[in-house]
Every structure is written in C-alpha cells, then in structure tokens.
Design a protein around this motif. Structure first.
Motif, mmCIF file in Angstrom:
data_model
loop_
_atom_site.group_PDB
_atom_site.id
_atom_site.type_symbol
_atom_site.label_atom_id
_atom_site.label_comp_id
_atom_site.label_asym_id
_atom_site.label_seq_id
_atom_site.Cartn_x
_atom_site.Cartn_y
_atom_site.Cartn_z
ATOM 1 N N GLU A 263 -11.968 -27.997 6.974
ATOM 2 C CA GLU A 263 -11.960 -28.727 5.704
ATOM 3 C C GLU A 263 -10.907 -28.174 4.752
ATOM 4 O OE1 GLU A 263 -15.113 -29.886 2.116
ATOM 5 O OE2 GLU A 263 -15.770 -28.754 3.871
ATOM 6 N N LYS A 264 -10.819 -26.837 4.660
ATOM 7 C CA LYS A 264 -9.825 -26.222 3.770
ATOM 8 C C LYS A 264 -8.404 -26.531 4.241
ATOM 9 C CE LYS A 264 -12.861 -22.422 2.376
ATOM 10 N NZ LYS A 264 -13.114 -20.956 2.459
ATOM 11 N N ALA A 265 -8.173 -26.431 5.541
ATOM 12 C CA ALA A 265 -6.847 -26.748 6.069
ATOM 13 C C ALA A 265 -6.515 -28.214 5.839
ATOM 14 C CB ALA A 265 -6.794 -26.419 7.564
ATOM 15 N N GLY A 266 -7.536 -29.064 5.896
ATOM 16 C CA GLY A 266 -7.314 -30.482 5.661
ATOM 17 C C GLY A 266 -6.802 -30.773 4.262
ATOM 18 N N HIS A 267 -7.269 -30.002 3.276
ATOM 19 C CA HIS A 267 -6.781 -30.196 1.907
ATOM 20 C C HIS A 267 -5.285 -29.919 1.818
ATOM 21 C CE1 HIS A 267 -11.123 -29.372 0.317
ATOM 22 N NE2 HIS A 267 -10.977 -30.575 0.820
ATOM 23 N N ASP A 268 -4.857 -28.841 2.483
ATOM 24 C CA ASP A 268 -3.417 -28.519 2.484
ATOM 25 C C ASP A 268 -2.632 -29.597 3.228
ATOM 26 O OD1 ASP A 268 -3.949 -26.194 1.115
ATOM 27 O OD2 ASP A 268 -4.037 -24.949 2.918
ATOM 28 N N LEU A 269 -3.206 -30.110 4.305
ATOM 29 C CA LEU A 269 -2.524 -31.146 5.075
ATOM 30 C C LEU A 269 -2.373 -32.423 4.263
ATOM 31 C CD1 LEU A 269 -1.336 -31.715 7.853
ATOM 32 C CD2 LEU A 269 -3.594 -32.483 8.608
ATOM 33 N N LEU A 270 -3.416 -32.783 3.496
ATOM 34 C CA LEU A 270 -3.323 -33.975 2.647
ATOM 35 C C LEU A 270 -2.244 -33.812 1.587
ATOM 36 C CD1 LEU A 270 -7.130 -34.750 2.168
ATOM 37 C CD2 LEU A 270 -5.478 -36.157 3.407
ATOM 38 N N ALA A 271 -2.158 -32.613 1.019
ATOM 39 C CA ALA A 271 -1.126 -32.354 0.017
ATOM 40 C C ALA A 271 0.270 -32.443 0.629
ATOM 41 C CB ALA A 271 -1.340 -30.972 -0.601
ATOM 42 N N TYR A 272 0.402 -32.031 1.890
ATOM 43 C CA TYR A 272 1.706 -32.100 2.566
ATOM 44 C C TYR A 272 2.090 -33.550 2.845
ATOM 45 C CZ TYR A 272 5.146 -31.757 6.320
ATOM 46 O OH TYR A 272 6.266 -31.910 7.094
ATOM 47 N N LEU A 273 1.109 -34.352 3.278
ATOM 48 C CA LEU A 273 1.400 -35.744 3.608
ATOM 49 C C LEU A 273 1.669 -36.593 2.382
ATOM 50 C CD1 LEU A 273 -1.292 -36.327 6.392
ATOM 51 C CD2 LEU A 273 1.177 -36.131 6.720
ATOM 52 N N ASN A 274 1.125 -36.213 1.237
ATOM 53 C CA ASN A 274 1.297 -36.992 0.005
ATOM 54 C C ASN A 274 1.591 -36.044 -1.146
ATOM 55 O OD1 ASN A 274 1.309 -39.112 -1.813
ATOM 56 N ND2 ASN A 274 -0.918 -39.275 -1.934
ATOM 57 N N PRO A 275 2.752 -35.354 -1.105
ATOM 58 C CA PRO A 275 3.031 -34.308 -2.103
ATOM 59 C C PRO A 275 3.111 -34.821 -3.530
ATOM 60 C CG PRO A 275 4.999 -34.844 -0.833
ATOM 61 C CD PRO A 275 3.862 -35.542 -0.167
ATOM 62 N N ASP A 276 3.568 -36.047 -3.718
ATOM 63 C CA ASP A 276 3.719 -36.584 -5.073
ATOM 64 C C ASP A 276 2.501 -37.374 -5.528
ATOM 65 O OD1 ASP A 276 6.315 -35.532 -5.208
ATOM 66 O OD2 ASP A 276 7.120 -37.291 -4.156
ATOM 67 N N GLY A 277 1.560 -37.580 -4.632
ATOM 68 C CA GLY A 277 0.346 -38.303 -4.993
ATOM 69 C C GLY A 277 0.562 -39.761 -5.290
#
Length: 484
Positions: free
Chosen positions: A152-166
């Motif tokens: 779950e924690k790694a997933g948060h970083d992965l989501l931020a990488y895939l959508n850095p600008d939100g």
C-alpha cells in the motif's frame, strides 16, 4: 486436514512449527485462488438465478453462511483475479494477471491482492494501459516478499510517479471513485462515515456548512443557540453573536451539527414525499416500559439504534403512534379486504419485525415491502397477523420454481408463535426446516444462549449429584441401573 486437526502439535520443534505455519498459509492462499474460479464458474453457469438468488453474493451468503462483507470481498476479488471465459469458451487473461499468478503460487494472500487492486483502481483513466500493466507487475513482484502494508505504501509512491502533476484525473475517474459509506454503529452508538464527494456535491455542501455551521449556530448544547440558516431574517444578530462567544465546538463538530439540523429541516418540510406508503421521516420504535422509565435504547426503521433520551427528544416534534402486541410479540388485529396494506399496518410491522424477515437478511424496515405470508393471489388476506416485511431481493426468492422459498406463520405452541417462518429450498436444506430471522432481534439469541447455558449447568449439577450417591465411589454407578 483431519490429521492436522487431531495432531499433537506439542511434539513439533520450533523450526517445524514455523514451517507448518508457512506451509498452511501457502495452502490457504492457493485455496483462495481456487475459490475465485469457483465463483467465476457459478456466474458463468448463471447458477444464482437458477437457484433463486438475485446475485452471486446472495448465493454465497445463503450456501456458505458467510457475512455479506465477506461475500462481497470474494466476488470483487474473483472479478479481477479469476479466470473468465469468452463466449467461445477460451480462457481470458485476468484483469490483474501477475497478482493472480502470485496468489495461485501461494506467494501472496487476499490482503496483498486487495492492496494491489486498490492501487490500480486509483490510477487515473488517462494513464496508458501499458503503464498500468507495468505498475501491476511491480506491485505483484513486491507483494511476493513484502507485507500488504508495504504494498500500500509503495502504491502511493507509484501513483505520485504516474501522475506527478495531479492533472490526469478526469470525470470518469471521479465518477468511479465517488461514494459515501456508513459504517456499523460502535459500542458508543456512534457511526463512522467515509467516502469521496465529487466536485459538484462538494460545491453544494460548502455553502450549507458556511451558513449552518457558523460559530453559535445549531449548537445542541446551548438552548439559546439559533437554529437553521444563519442568514435567515428571523435570526437575531445579537443573540447569534452571544452564542458564538459561548461556542466551544470544533469545526468538525459544527459541521456535524449543521448537517444534523439540515436533515431535520428537510425531513420536516415534506419535500421528500412518501416512501413505501409512509411519509419520509424518522420512524423510531420503543416499548411502553422504555417510555415510562426513560432508559434503554430504541430502534429506527433503518436498522439503527439510539438512546431513549435522544428518542424522547426527537419525539417532542413527532406524531406518536401506539401499537399493541399480543403475548407473542405480534401486533393485534389490523385487517382490510384490499391487497395493499395500510400505513397503520406498515407501522405495526415496522415495530414488530424491524426489518426483512428472511433468515440472515439484515435489510432494515426502510428497505422492505409488506409481504403476504400466503400469497394474495392464492387467497391470502391482508390482515396484520398474516403480513410480514420482506426486502425486494428476498421477496423475489418466494416462488414455486426450483430454488424457491416459501413462507408460513409459526403455529401456536412453538417457540416463536406468530412469527414468519421461511422454508428454504432443498439445495440449502434437504430437510427444509422452517427458519426464523433473529438478525433484527438480537435479544432472542442472547436469551436462547442463556437458556442453553442454564440447561447445561443443571445437567452438570444433576450428574455431580448422581456421582455422590452414598455408598458409591466416584465414577461408579448404582448396581440397580444394570450397568457395570
């Protein structure tokens, strides 16, 4: 499993015990993967419909006697991890193929898979399918050697990488993620609430809170606090300012009290019309004893509970209805010659049944319709003694075809005389033993457990008395009973 259940585990060395735990966990994980494909097979055969169940979730609850939450979790997992088939019969790749493979290997469990699924669900729709596939592979590989929390924690970083600008989230994502969830009431009778509001809903809620949640407004702890809209002409500005000075609530508490008052105003306005033959309002049931002593808890038609003191406070603005019950707890006669039940009959059934009467169903009274125990088309009367409550899904289970349930009234002299008995189909119970729903009457289960405990205690006392017969040593029986 028979050998393991009967095995003496005290003879295992520490290393052997740990190894046994690991091997058992691997087997359980692989068994979950088998469960996914069994659910898929049941769906592809249309088995729920054949057996009279509205959904595969209902089938699992009825056959396996698992909770609705557990059934929902298993079906959700099967959708993304099970092996589905095309019309030609060819197997289709799983939505999360790497995660499914890891669970088939026994390397990850349901919690790992759930963590991966939740991360993938949150990936914006605009992210390419190839990037989503890579993300799923990364998380599945991580899950093989990490805990669900690590995934779950790694997933948060992965989501931020895939959508850095939100800026990749669009309307499809918001529609998919929207929702409000009411949890179960805890021991303090408080209900947790969680979820996500879409931008439009938030935009409509903000001005309500801005006016109704202002300091000093709608404060239940201050009798002098103005109620309703802070901008309404009837609100005394000096009175509001004084109430604001006394207001010690937090912003979250003011939001809660504002929504509470807004709901009270909405229910009292009549704008919501009627629901299943009754005005849309809060329906609260309490006994005469509770009313006289002002103690205990009352029940709502929606399945909630609240302290009697709070119920009495709400009753100050209510229209009271008195319902008289017989010694079996059933309403006294309220009959009519037409098919549809009256509002009074429905109120009486809400007080008596409290919800759907099919065994195991927890649908509250607000989600039910009045059902004839004996079908109207077959000569059933619309009398209170032969009416009951059933939710739409359970009502559809009553039919004469394969998998159909039947209802009847428990006869006099039985433990729950007058209550509605549901007779299950043969695939659930070959003996078709009539069942009573205790889900809305938890006190009955406590009373039954207490009676069984008392009976066991009395049996133990009698047995000990027999073993202490004068002249007979402990463990022996009198000679006249014919036993050695």
């Amino acid at each position: 499993m028979d050998e393991l259940c009967d095995a003496d585990l005290t003879s295992l060395a520490d290393r052997e015990l740990i190894d046994a735990l690991a091997r058992l966990e691997k087997s359980l994980r692989r068994a979950s993967a088998v469960g996914h494909n069994l659910i898929v097979e049941a769906v592809e055969r249309s088995l729920p419909g054949k057996l009279g169940h509205k959904t595969v979730n209902k089938l699992l609850v009825g056959v396996l006697r698992i909770s609705a939450a557990d059934a929902s979790a298993r079906v959700t997992a099967a959708k993304s991890l099970g092996t589905w088939h095309a019309l030609s019969g060819q197997p289709l790749p799983a939505d999360l193929p790497e995660t499914a493979a890891a669970q088939r290997d026994g390397a990850i469990g349901p919690d790992h898979a759930r963590a991966v699924r939740e991360v993938i669900r949150k990936i914006p729709h605009a992210v390419s399918s190839s990037d989503v596939a890579v993300a799923e592979q990364i998380l599945a590989d991580l899950a093989r050697s990490a805990t669900p929390e690590d995934v779950e924690k790694a997933g948060h970083d992965l989501l931020a990488y895939l959508n850095p600008d939100g800026d990749l989230t669009d309307g499809k994502d918001r529609k998919r993620l929207r929702g409000i969830r009411l949890g179960r009431q805890d021991q303090n009778l408080m209900t947790p609430i969680s979820g996500h509001l879409d931008p439009e809903t938030r935009a409509m809620l903000e001005p309500i809170l801005a006016k109704w949640a202002r300091p000093g407004m709608n404060n239940p702890d201050d009798p002098e606090s103005p109620t309703g809209d802070a901008e309404h002409p009837h609100v005394d500005r000096d009175k509001l300012a004084a109430a604001a000075g006394r207001d010690t609530r937090t912003a979250t508490q003011r939001n809660h009290d504002a929504i509470k008052e807004a709901l009270r105003t909405l229910l009292g306005s009549g704008a919501l019309g009627s629901h299943r033959g009754l005005p849309v309002t809060a329906i609260i049931t309490m006994t005469l004893d509770q009313l006289e002593h002002a103690t205990g808890i009352a029940t709502t038609a929606g399945g909630g509970i609240l302290p009697i003191r709070d119920a009495l406070k709400m009753a100050e603005r209510s229209h009271p209805v008195l319902v008289l019950f017989d010694h079996n707890g059933r309403p006294l006669h309220l009959g009519r010659s037409k098919r549809l039940a009256t509002a009074d009959q429905r109120l009486a059934l809400i007080a008596a049944d409290r919800g759907c009467t099919r065994p195991g169903c927890d649908a509250p009274a607000t989600m039910t319709a009045v059902h004839h125990v004996r079908d109207w088309s077959k000569g059933g009367a619309t009398d209170i003694g032969v009416l009951t409550l059933g939710c739409d899904a359970c009502h559809a289970l009553i039919h004469d075809g394969p998998g159909g349930w039947h209802t009847r009234t428990a006869p006099e002299g039985t433990e729950y005389a007058g209550r509605t008995q549901w007779v299950p189909p043969p695939h659930l119970d070959p003996d078709q033993t009539p069942r009573i729903n205790h889900r809305h009457h938890p006190r009955e289960l406590l009373q039954r457990a207490r009676r069984k405990a008392n009976a066991r205690r009395e049996t133990d006392v009698r047995r000990r008395g027999e073993l202490r017969v004068p002249g007979v040593s402990r463990g022996e029986r009198p000679a006249e009973d014919g036993l050695p």
